[in-house]
Design an enzyme around this catalytic site. Structure first.
Site, PDB file in Angstrom:
ATOM      1  N   SER A 129       0.854  -1.198   0.000  1.00  0.00           N
ATOM      2  CA  SER A 129       0.000   0.000   0.000  1.00  0.00           C
ATOM      3  C   SER A 129       0.880   1.235   0.000  1.00  0.00           C
ATOM      4  O   SER A 129       2.020   1.207   0.496  1.00  0.00           O
ATOM      5  CB  SER A 129      -0.871  -0.014   1.255  1.00  0.00           C
ATOM      6  OG  SER A 129      -1.502   1.232   1.436  1.00  0.00           O
ATOM      7  N   TYR A 142      -1.524  -1.085  10.649  1.00  0.00           N
ATOM      8  CA  TYR A 142      -1.678  -1.162   9.197  1.00  0.00           C
ATOM      9  C   TYR A 142      -0.467  -0.526   8.510  1.00  0.00           C
ATOM     10  O   TYR A 142       0.158  -1.143   7.643  1.00  0.00           O
ATOM     11  CB  TYR A 142      -2.986  -0.497   8.738  1.00  0.00           C
ATOM     12  CG  TYR A 142      -3.251  -0.711   7.259  1.00  0.00           C
ATOM     13  CD1 TYR A 142      -3.668  -1.952   6.788  1.00  0.00           C
ATOM     14  CD2 TYR A 142      -3.028   0.306   6.335  1.00  0.00           C
ATOM     15  CE1 TYR A 142      -3.877  -2.168   5.428  1.00  0.00           C
ATOM     16  CE2 TYR A 142      -3.240   0.095   4.968  1.00  0.00           C
ATOM     17  CZ  TYR A 142      -3.665  -1.140   4.524  1.00  0.00           C
ATOM     18  OH  TYR A 142      -3.868  -1.362   3.179  1.00  0.00           O
TER      19      TYR A 142
END
Ligand SMILES: NC(=O)c1ccc[n+]([C@@H]2O[C@H](COP(=O)([O-])OP(=O)(O)OC[C@H]3O[C@@H](n4cnc5c(N)ncnc54)[C@H](OP(=O)(O)O)[C@@H]3O)[C@@H](O)[C@H]2O)c1
Length: 233
Positions: A129, A142
């Site tokens: 990401s 995350y």
């Protein structure tokens, strides 16, 4: 040991979002696809999927059995990912996120990469990401898991390329799936467009892909600002 077949593709995290869109594209292109997820993937025959949690104790054994039955896979695409907002009163989700996004990717590679390395061919793709660019106080695990995953995939890619095995780190901004929970989603792309980026990477086999490019540049600049904030305490 049978050599991995580049026409045999394993998609881990195939029942929803980008992974499912990729499965649809690959099946439409006539590719041989096997999937792994906690829930069933309607597009795949029962024989072509393993329903398992990648952080379960029996995950490795069941993945090994799948490889023995349907592999060895020449191409493996890691699409699993979870992300939740920080709850400072209960950090269990932080641990679960790190286990799922990072350690389970490594455990998967433990099973699928050695046959590729032995044969001198194969491709591991991981969906990281743009959130890898810096610490996010709203979702610490995350951002940490994606920073770790990106670094790990890139280093593996550099290490294994001379041995004939490609590793690609795919970094997306916001993609329109259930994971993208932010009320503000600049430069949002849909899951099929994201899957098309991954499908193309299966042909071009780059070390890294970041999309959308403009979001990647902005995240790079934001990470420099965050680094300055951390530096100055
Ligand atoms: N959406 C975004 O904005 C975005 C942006 C950048 C990067 N990404 C990354 O892209 C990847 C795919 O995200 P997505 O948006 O497609 O998410 P998604 O729609 O939530 O899909 C995630 C997939 O992973 C599977 N999965 C999750 N936890 C699992 C577990 N413990 N064991 C087995 N399978 C599991 C899910 O299936 P089951 O629930 O059936 O297990 C599902 O098939 C993730 O790594 C994510 O971090 C997403």
């Amino acid at each position: 040991m049978t050599a991995p077949d580049l026409d045999r593709i394993l998609v881990v995290g195939c029942s929803d979002g980008i992974g499912r869109a990729l499965v649809r594209r690959l099946l439409a292109a006539g590719r041989d696809v096997t999937g792994v997820s906690r829930s069933r993937t309607p597009e795949l025959d029962d024989d072509a999927q393993l329903v398992v949690d990648v952080v379960a104790d029996d995950y490795r054994a069941r993945l090994e059995a799948l490889v023995a039955r349907r592999g060895p896979f020449g191409v493996v695409v890691w699409c699993v990912g979870v992300g939740v907002a920080l709850d400072p009163a209960d950090l269990a989700d932080e641990t679960r996120t790190l286990r799922t996004n990072l350690l389970a990717a490594s455990e998967t590679a433990e099973v699928v990469l050695p046959p590729m390395v032995a044969a001198g061919r194969g491709h591991l793709v991981g969906l990281s990401s743009l959130a890898d660019a810096g610490p996010n106080p709203g979702a610490p695990a995350y951002s940490a898991s994606k920073a770790g995953l990106s670094s790990w995939l890139t280093a593996l890619g550099l290490a294994l390329r001379p041995r004939g095995v490609a590793v690609t780190n795919v970094r997306f901004g916001f993609v329109d799936t259930k994971m993208a929970q932010s009320p503000w989603k600049p430069f949002l792309i849909d899951a099929d467009r994201a899957a098309a980026v991954v499908e193309r990477a299966l042909s071009t086999r780059p070390l890294q892909v970041s999309r959308p490019r403009i979001a990647a540049w902005i995240m790079q600049a934001a990470s420099a600002v965050m680094a300055l904030r951390v530096w100055t305490g």
